[in-house]
Write a protein that holds these residues in place. Structure first.
Motif, PDB file in Angstrom:
ATOM      1  N   LYS A   7       0.828  -1.113   0.131  1.00 31.69           N
ATOM      2  CA  LYS A   7       0.093  -0.113  -0.062  1.00 31.69           C
ATOM      3  C   LYS A   7       1.048   1.233  -0.143  1.00 31.69           C
ATOM      4  CE  LYS A   7      -3.789   2.209   2.596  1.00 31.69           C
ATOM      5  NZ  LYS A   7      -4.366   2.572   3.729  1.00 31.69           N
ATOM      6  N   TYR A   8       1.959   1.150   0.709  1.00 30.98           N
ATOM      7  CA  TYR A   8       2.777   2.363   0.956  1.00 30.98           C
ATOM      8  C   TYR A   8       3.583   2.773  -0.409  1.00 30.98           C
ATOM      9  CZ  TYR A   8       7.127   4.855   2.385  1.00 30.98           C
ATOM     10  OH  TYR A   8       8.045   5.822   2.398  1.00 30.98           O
ATOM     11  N   THR A   9       3.983   1.593  -0.941  1.00 28.21           N
ATOM     12  CA  THR A   9       4.586   1.687  -2.591  1.00 28.21           C
ATOM     13  C   THR A   9       3.549   2.203  -3.473  1.00 28.21           C
ATOM     14  OG1 THR A   9       4.715  -0.332  -3.025  1.00 28.21           O
ATOM     15  CG2 THR A   9       6.482   0.155  -2.063  1.00 28.21           C
ATOM     16  N   GLU A  10       2.399   1.921  -3.392  1.00 28.05           N
ATOM     17  CA  GLU A  10       1.304   2.182  -4.341  1.00 28.05           C
ATOM     18  C   GLU A  10       1.095   3.476  -4.066  1.00 28.05           C
ATOM     19  OE1 GLU A  10      -3.098   1.180  -5.522  1.00 28.05           O
ATOM     20  OE2 GLU A  10      -1.973  -0.462  -4.866  1.00 28.05           O
ATOM     21  N   GLU A  11       1.055   4.176  -2.876  1.00 20.44           N
ATOM     22  CA  GLU A  11       0.657   5.547  -2.361  1.00 20.44           C
ATOM     23  C   GLU A  11       1.675   6.348  -3.113  1.00 20.44           C
ATOM     24  OE1 GLU A  11      -0.083   5.835   1.790  1.00 20.44           O
ATOM     25  OE2 GLU A  11      -1.753   4.640   1.592  1.00 20.44           O
ATOM     26  N   ILE A  12       2.944   6.100  -2.838  1.00 25.00           N
ATOM     27  CA  ILE A  12       4.145   6.890  -3.334  1.00 25.00           C
ATOM     28  C   ILE A  12       4.096   6.975  -4.705  1.00 25.00           C
ATOM     29  CG2 ILE A  12       6.878   6.952  -3.458  1.00 25.00           C
ATOM     30  CD1 ILE A  12       6.779   6.211  -0.528  1.00 25.00           C
ATOM     31  N   SER A  13       4.010   5.925  -5.397  1.00 21.60           N
ATOM     32  CA  SER A  13       3.852   5.950  -6.891  1.00 21.60           C
ATOM     33  C   SER A  13       2.840   6.759  -7.351  1.00 21.60           C
ATOM     34  CB  SER A  13       3.568   4.433  -7.340  1.00 21.60           C
ATOM     35  OG  SER A  13       4.910   3.606  -7.061  1.00 21.60           O
ATOM     36  N   ASN A  14       1.690   6.441  -6.832  1.00 17.47           N
ATOM     37  CA  ASN A  14       0.306   7.412  -7.198  1.00 17.47           C
ATOM     38  C   ASN A  14       0.696   8.720  -7.178  1.00 17.47           C
ATOM     39  OD1 ASN A  14      -1.068   5.221  -7.934  1.00 17.47           O
ATOM     40  ND2 ASN A  14      -2.416   5.172  -5.893  1.00 17.47           N
ATOM     41  N   LYS A  15       1.396   9.191  -6.178  1.00 15.53           N
ATOM     42  CA  LYS A  15       1.815  10.641  -5.992  1.00 15.53           C
ATOM     43  C   LYS A  15       2.875  10.941  -6.965  1.00 15.53           C
ATOM     44  CE  LYS A  15       0.240  10.661  -1.208  1.00 15.53           C
ATOM     45  NZ  LYS A  15       0.940  10.801   0.082  1.00 15.53           N
ATOM     46  N   LEU A  16       3.779  10.096  -7.087  1.00 14.15           N
ATOM     47  CA  LEU A  16       4.774  10.538  -8.072  1.00 14.15           C
ATOM     48  C   LEU A  16       4.378  10.409  -9.571  1.00 14.15           C
ATOM     49  CD1 LEU A  16       7.717   8.297  -6.935  1.00 14.15           C
ATOM     50  CD2 LEU A  16       7.498  10.849  -6.603  1.00 14.15           C
ATOM     51  N   ASN A  17       3.171   9.802  -9.865  1.00  7.53           N
ATOM     52  CA  ASN A  17       2.659   9.859 -10.927  1.00  7.53           C
ATOM     53  C   ASN A  17       1.653  10.933 -11.539  1.00  7.53           C
ATOM     54  OD1 ASN A  17       2.792   7.705 -13.106  1.00  7.53           O
ATOM     55  ND2 ASN A  17       2.017   6.115 -11.762  1.00  7.53           N
ATOM     56  N   GLU A  18       1.261  11.567 -10.279  1.00  5.91           N
ATOM     57  CA  GLU A  18       0.378  12.972 -10.387  1.00  5.91           C
ATOM     58  C   GLU A  18       1.767  14.018 -10.674  1.00  5.91           C
ATOM     59  OE1 GLU A  18      -1.672  13.829  -6.603  1.00  5.91           O
ATOM     60  OE2 GLU A  18      -2.568  11.884  -6.782  1.00  5.91           O
ATOM     61  N   LEU A  19       2.888  13.908 -10.183  1.00  6.51           N
ATOM     62  CA  LEU A  19       3.748  14.854 -10.627  1.00  6.51           C
ATOM     63  C   LEU A  19       4.321  14.617 -12.030  1.00  6.51           C
ATOM     64  CD1 LEU A  19       6.054  15.124  -7.472  1.00  6.51           C
ATOM     65  CD2 LEU A  19       4.134  16.730  -7.990  1.00  6.51           C
ATOM     66  N   LEU A  20       4.407  13.365 -12.344  1.00  3.25           N
ATOM     67  CA  LEU A  20       4.877  12.978 -13.855  1.00  3.25           C
ATOM     68  C   LEU A  20       3.953  13.676 -14.466  1.00  3.25           C
ATOM     69  CD1 LEU A  20       6.855  11.419 -15.513  1.00  3.25           C
ATOM     70  CD2 LEU A  20       5.131   9.432 -15.090  1.00  3.25           C
ATOM     71  N   VAL A  21       2.514  13.625 -14.422  1.00  3.89           N
ATOM     72  CA  VAL A  21       1.544  13.972 -15.476  1.00  3.89           C
ATOM     73  C   VAL A  21       1.804  15.573 -15.617  1.00  3.89           C
ATOM     74  CG1 VAL A  21      -1.018  14.445 -15.808  1.00  3.89           C
ATOM     75  CG2 VAL A  21      -0.187  12.230 -15.235  1.00  3.89           C
ATOM     76  N   LYS A  22       2.008  16.089 -14.258  1.00  9.11           N
ATOM     77  CA  LYS A  22       2.142  17.517 -14.295  1.00  9.11           C
ATOM     78  C   LYS A  22       3.435  18.101 -14.979  1.00  9.11           C
ATOM     79  CE  LYS A  22       0.626  21.281 -12.627  1.00  9.11           C
ATOM     80  NZ  LYS A  22      -0.531  21.994 -12.656  1.00  9.11           N
ATOM     81  N   ASN A  23       4.283  17.238 -14.999  1.00  9.69           N
ATOM     82  CA  ASN A  23       5.735  17.581 -15.898  1.00  9.69           C
ATOM     83  C   ASN A  23       5.409  17.332 -17.361  1.00  9.69           C
ATOM     84  OD1 ASN A  23       8.074  18.493 -14.125  1.00  9.69           O
ATOM     85  ND2 ASN A  23       7.297  16.740 -12.927  1.00  9.69           N
ATOM     86  N   TYR A  24       4.588  16.096 -17.620  1.00  6.45           N
ATOM     87  CA  TYR A  24       4.110  16.229 -18.996  1.00  6.45           C
ATOM     88  C   TYR A  24       3.522  17.345 -19.482  1.00  6.45           C
ATOM     89  CZ  TYR A  24       5.064  11.181 -18.763  1.00  6.45           C
ATOM     90  OH  TYR A  24       5.598   9.805 -18.731  1.00  6.45           O
ATOM     91  N   ASP A  25       2.607  17.870 -18.706  1.00 10.91           N
ATOM     92  CA  ASP A  25       2.000  19.054 -19.118  1.00 10.91           C
ATOM     93  C   ASP A  25       2.768  20.288 -19.276  1.00 10.91           C
ATOM     94  OD1 ASP A  25      -0.428  17.523 -18.847  1.00 10.91           O
ATOM     95  OD2 ASP A  25      -1.041  18.197 -17.078  1.00 10.91           O
ATOM     96  N   ALA A  26       3.686  20.439 -18.418  1.00 16.43           N
ATOM     97  CA  ALA A  26       4.439  21.639 -18.161  1.00 16.43           C
ATOM     98  C   ALA A  26       5.290  21.562 -19.540  1.00 16.43           C
ATOM     99  CB  ALA A  26       5.258  21.656 -17.027  1.00 16.43           C
ATOM    100  N   GLU A  27       6.042  20.234 -19.932  1.00 19.18           N
ATOM    101  CA  GLU A  27       6.901  20.000 -20.815  1.00 19.18           C
ATOM    102  C   GLU A  27       5.947  20.531 -22.250  1.00 19.18           C
ATOM    103  OE1 GLU A  27       9.417  16.761 -23.482  1.00 19.18           O
ATOM    104  OE2 GLU A  27       8.575  16.275 -21.886  1.00 19.18           O
TER     105      GLU A  27
END
Length: 154
Positions: A7-27
């Motif tokens: 659950k912990y690794t999934e939560e971290i990955s989900n949060k990182l994925n949110e930032l990842l999408v934000k970076n795709y958008d910014a790029e």
């Protein structure tokens, strides 16, 4: 115990994925800004920002994969709407470069908020904490640069 770790690794990955999408958008936003500004100085500035955000995305993808999760592969619908708004605004603006810089600042301030939220999370592994802080500081630097450039354009 194993369920808690998963659950912990999934939560971290989900949060990182949110930032990842934000970076795709910014790029993509910076690529659109690059295409729509007149100033060669701003073109190079936006090109560097797009490259930086691409690098951020690669780093986030690597972290997500290390947690055994699948990284997102594209930006968000909201990001696409923002880019379309930037394009539309630049068409009708009397000072395209100024309007595009203002939108870039607005987008970066939104990114900064998401990074700040992630930094305030408790129990982040040190490697992720350091990565998030590095990205956050670079985004803050981009905002400062964009605001300085905006002063020159006005």
């Amino acid at each position: 115990m194993i369920k808690d770790i998963m659950k912990y690794t999934e939560e971290i990955s989900n949060k990182l994925n949110e930032l990842l999408v934000k970076n795709y958008d910014a790029e993509q936003g910076y690529i659109e800004a690059y295409k729509n500004v007149e100033s060669n100085d701003l073109k190079m500035f936006f090109k560097r920002r797009a490259s930086e955000r691409s690098d951020f995305a690669k780093e986030l993808r690597t972290e997500i994969l290390q947690y055994g999760q699948i990284p997102e592969d594209s930006g968000s619908f909201k990001g696409a709407l923002h880019r379309n708004w930037m394009n539309l605004k630049s068409l009708f603006s009397s000072n395209d470069d100024q309007a595009i810089l203002e939108e870039a600042i607005r987008g970066e301030e939104s990114s900064l908020e998401e990074y700040d939220e992630m930094i305030n999370e408790k129990n982040l592994p040190p490697t992720i904490d350091a990565l998030i802080a590095k990205h956050r500081n670079a985004i803050q630097g981009a905002i400062n640069s964009e605001k300085a450039k905006l002063e020159l354009v006005c």
